[in-house]
Design a protein around this motif. Structure first.
Motif, PDB file in Angstrom:
ATOM      1  N   LEU A 287     -19.587  32.458  54.934  1.00 54.18           N
ATOM      2  CA  LEU A 287     -19.066  33.684  55.365  1.00 54.18           C
ATOM      3  C   LEU A 287     -18.451  33.520  53.886  1.00 54.18           C
ATOM      4  O   LEU A 287     -17.789  32.473  53.799  1.00 54.18           O
ATOM      5  N   VAL A 288     -18.194  34.846  52.702  1.00 50.53           N
ATOM      6  CA  VAL A 288     -17.994  34.345  51.530  1.00 50.53           C
ATOM      7  C   VAL A 288     -17.183  36.180  51.671  1.00 50.53           C
ATOM      8  O   VAL A 288     -17.153  37.010  52.300  1.00 50.53           O
ATOM      9  N   GLU A 289     -16.030  35.809  51.268  1.00 49.59           N
ATOM     10  CA  GLU A 289     -14.570  36.662  51.366  1.00 49.59           C
ATOM     11  C   GLU A 289     -14.661  37.159  49.769  1.00 49.59           C
ATOM     12  O   GLU A 289     -14.743  36.334  48.841  1.00 49.59           O
ATOM     13  N   LEU A 290     -15.051  38.269  49.426  1.00 50.43           N
ATOM     14  CA  LEU A 290     -15.062  39.548  48.063  1.00 50.43           C
ATOM     15  C   LEU A 290     -14.065  39.146  48.132  1.00 50.43           C
ATOM     16  O   LEU A 290     -12.786  39.189  47.898  1.00 50.43           O
ATOM     17  N   VAL A 291     -13.780  38.543  46.420  1.00 47.01           N
ATOM     18  CA  VAL A 291     -13.024  38.774  45.533  1.00 47.01           C
ATOM     19  C   VAL A 291     -12.120  39.912  45.470  1.00 47.01           C
ATOM     20  O   VAL A 291     -10.877  40.495  45.116  1.00 47.01           O
ATOM     21  N   ASP A 292     -12.991  41.117  45.210  1.00 44.78           N
ATOM     22  CA  ASP A 292     -13.150  43.037  45.523  1.00 44.78           C
ATOM     23  C   ASP A 292     -11.859  43.036  46.381  1.00 44.78           C
ATOM     24  O   ASP A 292     -10.940  44.124  46.267  1.00 44.78           O
ATOM     25  N   ALA A 293     -12.540  42.373  47.171  1.00 42.01           N
ATOM     26  CA  ALA A 293     -11.019  42.848  48.159  1.00 42.01           C
ATOM     27  C   ALA A 293     -11.644  41.886  49.732  1.00 42.01           C
ATOM     28  O   ALA A 293     -12.754  41.663  50.189  1.00 42.01           O
TER      29      ALA A 293
ATOM     30  N   HIS B 194     -10.352  41.615  52.638  1.00 39.48           N
ATOM     31  CA  HIS B 194     -10.126  41.248  54.023  1.00 39.48           C
ATOM     32  C   HIS B 194     -11.744  42.042  54.350  1.00 39.48           C
ATOM     33  O   HIS B 194     -12.099  41.779  55.434  1.00 39.48           O
ATOM     34  N   ILE B 195     -12.718  42.120  53.261  1.00 38.99           N
ATOM     35  CA  ILE B 195     -14.046  41.352  53.543  1.00 38.99           C
ATOM     36  C   ILE B 195     -15.220  40.240  53.146  1.00 38.99           C
ATOM     37  O   ILE B 195     -14.814  39.690  52.540  1.00 38.99           O
ATOM     38  N   ARG B 196     -15.842  40.211  54.349  1.00 40.58           N
ATOM     39  CA  ARG B 196     -16.307  38.952  54.292  1.00 40.58           C
ATOM     40  C   ARG B 196     -17.878  39.579  54.438  1.00 40.58           C
ATOM     41  O   ARG B 196     -18.263  39.988  55.425  1.00 40.58           O
ATOM     42  N   LEU B 197     -18.681  38.801  54.182  1.00 36.46           N
ATOM     43  CA  LEU B 197     -20.190  39.379  54.370  1.00 36.46           C
ATOM     44  C   LEU B 197     -21.241  37.462  54.392  1.00 36.46           C
ATOM     45  O   LEU B 197     -20.378  36.433  53.668  1.00 36.46           O
ATOM     46  N   VAL B 198     -22.347  37.350  55.031  1.00 35.95           N
ATOM     47  CA  VAL B 198     -22.677  36.122  55.555  1.00 35.95           C
ATOM     48  C   VAL B 198     -23.946  35.932  55.021  1.00 35.95           C
ATOM     49  O   VAL B 198     -24.539  37.462  54.619  1.00 35.95           O
ATOM     50  N   GLY B 199     -24.442  34.900  54.645  1.00 33.65           N
ATOM     51  CA  GLY B 199     -25.119  34.462  53.850  1.00 33.65           C
ATOM     52  C   GLY B 199     -25.556  33.951  53.767  1.00 33.65           C
ATOM     53  O   GLY B 199     -25.151  32.503  54.536  1.00 33.65           O
ATOM     54  N   ASN B 200     -26.887  33.123  52.914  1.00 32.43           N
ATOM     55  CA  ASN B 200     -26.857  31.829  52.505  1.00 32.43           C
ATOM     56  C   ASN B 200     -26.397  31.054  51.513  1.00 32.43           C
ATOM     57  O   ASN B 200     -27.314  32.263  49.823  1.00 32.43           O
ATOM     58  N   LEU B 201     -25.629  30.046  50.645  1.00 35.87           N
ATOM     59  CA  LEU B 201     -26.129  29.660  49.349  1.00 35.87           C
ATOM     60  C   LEU B 201     -26.765  28.224  49.047  1.00 35.87           C
ATOM     61  O   LEU B 201     -27.498  27.699  49.664  1.00 35.87           O
ATOM     62  N   VAL B 202     -27.367  29.133  48.048  1.00 35.57           N
ATOM     63  CA  VAL B 202     -28.615  28.742  47.483  1.00 35.57           C
ATOM     64  C   VAL B 202     -28.642  28.622  45.726  1.00 35.57           C
ATOM     65  O   VAL B 202     -27.893  28.928  44.996  1.00 35.57           O
ATOM     66  N   THR B 203     -29.560  27.595  45.804  1.00 35.43           N
ATOM     67  CA  THR B 203     -29.124  27.291  44.032  1.00 35.43           C
ATOM     68  C   THR B 203     -29.540  28.476  43.242  1.00 35.43           C
ATOM     69  O   THR B 203     -30.140  28.529  41.500  1.00 35.43           O
TER      70      THR B 203
ATOM     71  N   TRP C  97     -26.392  33.954  47.557  1.00 34.92           N
ATOM     72  CA  TRP C  97     -25.444  33.205  46.518  1.00 34.92           C
ATOM     73  C   TRP C  97     -25.185  31.772  46.551  1.00 34.92           C
ATOM     74  O   TRP C  97     -26.123  31.475  46.809  1.00 34.92           O
ATOM     75  N   VAL C  98     -24.677  32.328  45.167  1.00 33.05           N
ATOM     76  CA  VAL C  98     -25.332  31.000  44.123  1.00 33.05           C
ATOM     77  C   VAL C  98     -23.912  30.851  43.986  1.00 33.05           C
ATOM     78  O   VAL C  98     -22.972  31.181  43.280  1.00 33.05           O
ATOM     79  N   LEU C  99     -23.573  29.408  43.236  1.00 36.12           N
ATOM     80  CA  LEU C  99     -22.484  28.810  43.823  1.00 36.12           C
ATOM     81  C   LEU C  99     -21.763  29.694  41.678  1.00 36.12           C
ATOM     82  O   LEU C  99     -23.106  29.122  40.533  1.00 36.12           O
ATOM     83  N   GLU C 100     -20.796  30.186  41.297  1.00 41.70           N
ATOM     84  CA  GLU C 100     -20.290  30.210  39.810  1.00 41.70           C
ATOM     85  C   GLU C 100     -20.514  29.351  39.301  1.00 41.70           C
ATOM     86  O   GLU C 100     -19.713  28.111  39.601  1.00 41.70           O
ATOM     87  N   LYS C 101     -21.243  29.336  37.990  1.00 41.13           N
ATOM     88  CA  LYS C 101     -20.763  28.841  36.680  1.00 41.13           C
ATOM     89  C   LYS C 101     -18.962  28.342  36.595  1.00 41.13           C
ATOM     90  O   LYS C 101     -18.863  29.347  35.847  1.00 41.13           O
ATOM     91  N   SER C 102     -19.513  26.687  36.428  1.00 43.79           N
ATOM     92  CA  SER C 102     -18.019  26.549  35.741  1.00 43.79           C
ATOM     93  C   SER C 102     -16.801  27.414  34.171  1.00 43.79           C
ATOM     94  O   SER C 102     -18.426  27.123  33.077  1.00 43.79           O
TER      95      SER C 102
END
Length: 165
Positions: A108-114, A116-125, A160-165
């Motif tokens: 469950l991803v909470e958007l940085v821009d909003a 209060h909005i959360r989207l469901v998905g999968n974390l993948v490479t 969703w993918v992990l952000e690069k540091s």
């Protein structure tokens, strides 16, 4: 929005072995159709109230603003960046196409821009990677992620993918 299987077996024929192409697909309704149209273009957009005094983002899409009750809306682009707010790792018994990839993650991803909005998905490479492609040790609440779209059964879905540091 509802979902439907990408493929179904007829009642008289034996079911074929499940494949990743038999995942549940979104069935866009009138209110949510623009979300999927923008996703097909690789854009993450969120419905917003078009009433100048309101302008609040809302998800899931709906015909009327829950804040001011206006029926005017528009679709605004968002950065596609977020943070993992929560996650689960489903284990069998599951639908056959999902059981073949289990255990995998659902986030469950909470958007940085909003926030209060959360989207469901999968974390993948990567956008087209299997659902089980991320080491479970890398899942953590608050991890920064970026949307990546992939086509499944003719529909472009956000993952969703992990952000690069």
């Amino acid at each position: 929005m509802t979902t439907t299987p990408a493929t179904t077996a007829t009642p008289t024929a034996p079911a074929a072995p499940a494949t990743a192409d038999e995942l549940l697909l979104p069935v866009p309704d009138e209110d949510g159709a623009p979300f999927w149209e923008y996703a097909a273009q690789g854009e993450l957009r969120i419905q917003a109230c078009a009433e100048p005094a309101c302008g609040k983002l809302r998800f899931p899409p709906r015909p009327c603003c829950p804040h001011c009750r206006s029926f005017d809306s528009e679709w605004l682009p968002v950065s596609g960046r977020g943070r993992i707010w929560s996650y689960v790792r489903p284990h069998p018994p599951l639908l056959p196409a999902y059981a073949a990839q289990a255990p995998y993650n659902v986030i469950l991803v909470e958007l940085v821009d909003a926030p209060h909005i959360r989207l469901v998905g999968n974390l993948v490479t990567s956008a087209d990677a299997p659902l089980d492609s991320v080491d479970p040790a890398r899942l953590r609440i608050g991890a920064r992620v970026q949307v990546a779209f992939t086509e499944t059964g003719g529909v472009s879905v956000p993952r969703w993918v992990l952000e690069k540091s």
